[in-house]
Design a protein around this motif. Sequence first.
Motif, short mmCIF file in Angstrom:
data_model
loop_
_atom_site.label_atom_id
_atom_site.label_comp_id
_atom_site.label_asym_id
_atom_site.label_seq_id
_atom_site.Cartn_x
_atom_site.Cartn_y
_atom_site.Cartn_z
N GLU A 10 4.21 78.39 76.15
CA GLU A 10 5.51 78.96 76.52
C GLU A 10 6.07 78.14 77.68
N THR A 11 7.39 77.97 77.68
CA THR A 11 8.03 77.14 78.70
C THR A 11 7.64 77.56 80.11
N HIS A 12 7.58 78.87 80.38
CA HIS A 12 7.32 79.34 81.74
C HIS A 12 5.87 79.12 82.17
N GLU A 13 4.97 78.74 81.24
CA GLU A 13 3.58 78.52 81.61
C GLU A 13 3.37 77.12 82.19
N ILE A 14 4.30 76.22 81.95
CA ILE A 14 4.19 74.85 82.47
C ILE A 14 4.61 74.84 83.94
N GLN A 15 3.76 74.32 84.80
CA GLN A 15 4.08 74.29 86.22
C GLN A 15 4.71 72.96 86.64
N TYR A 16 4.16 71.85 86.13
CA TYR A 16 4.67 70.54 86.49
C TYR A 16 5.14 69.78 85.26
N GLN A 120 8.77 70.08 89.53
CA GLN A 120 8.30 71.45 89.43
C GLN A 120 9.17 72.15 88.38
N ASN A 121 8.54 72.88 87.49
CA ASN A 121 9.26 73.60 86.45
C ASN A 121 9.98 74.80 87.08
N PRO A 122 11.32 74.84 87.03
CA PRO A 122 12.05 75.95 87.66
C PRO A 122 11.80 77.29 87.00
N TYR A 123 11.23 77.28 85.77
CA TYR A 123 10.96 78.53 85.05
C TYR A 123 9.57 79.10 85.37
N HIS A 124 8.76 78.34 86.09
CA HIS A 124 7.41 78.81 86.44
C HIS A 124 7.48 79.71 87.65
N ILE A 125 6.64 80.71 87.69
CA ILE A 125 6.70 81.72 88.74
C ILE A 125 6.56 81.12 90.14
N THR A 126 5.74 80.07 90.29
CA THR A 126 5.52 79.50 91.62
C THR A 126 6.73 78.74 92.14
N ALA A 127 7.67 78.40 91.24
CA ALA A 127 8.83 77.62 91.66
C ALA A 127 9.73 78.39 92.62
N ASN A 128 9.59 79.71 92.65
CA ASN A 128 10.51 80.52 93.44
C ASN A 128 9.89 81.12 94.70
#
Length: 290
Positions: A10-16, A120-128
């Motif tokens: 899933e797109t949001h699972e990718i961090q980098y 950094q993937n803006p859709y990943h939880i850590t991005a915010n």
Amino acid sequence: MTQAKKPKIETHEIQYIMVSKLDKHWDAITSNSKKSSSFKKDFIDGLICRAPDVQEAVTLFIRRYTDGTPDKSWLGKSFGFERVYRGKSQYTYSIHFKIREIQPIPCPPAFKNYPIGWYQNPYHITANYHLQPPFLEDMATTDDWRLFELYCHYLLKLLGINHLHPFVRGRNKGKGDGQFILQDLYVIYDATLRDDFMETKADQILNFAHKLKNSRTVSIGDRQFPLKDIKKQIWIITRGDESREIFTSSTNKSTIIVKEIPFKKLEMLYYTRLHQEISETALCEQLKSI
């Protein structure tokens, strides 16, 4: 011989996202390889340079071709991050890392146009994490309705809504907590921590709708706004999980939509505005359909 299944991601699972134009670079690094890779600081997103403190990260690797050859992409894990300085300068360095569990996958559409670099993937939880004002965390836990009401006002302000007016506390019985107008959208909002708001606020919601039906103008601050040709909505802002339309009240001249809006939906729109360019018109359309 059975063919190995391609990983489903899933797109949001990718961090980098790491994009390189080096020939046979990512595909030369296999799950059993001891090879490592690196990016110079100038090619690394500043937020990653700030603190590459994760132990490992699900990573999308992209090989970018410039001669018309279709790009290739792989999914794997990057780990063992180490900052290596060049010379005596503390500002000139590369970040080295290792890779494992790398497998070819089709590139997700959201990342097809990324240029060379490490992102950094803006859709990943850590991005915010670094973008979160402390009050947003408090909104998820407070049991004080007054704070939740105040924080809802702050959150709407963060979205870029300028014509926003909270009703005076103690004088707002039957009126809601506030109102705003953005282009052709007018909203009365009411914040609540109660799960049974449909029972406790039924009369109040009907009162909102009745007043809106008969209103031709609205005062916000020192300005009067005509409500002709304006979309009218009533929001009940909660800690729920999903937005939902509670009911629609229509007359020959006006339609009023009453919705439950989880504050988390507004929070995600705040993050989206920071990661993407969103015009006021686009913001208005997103708020209409949130």
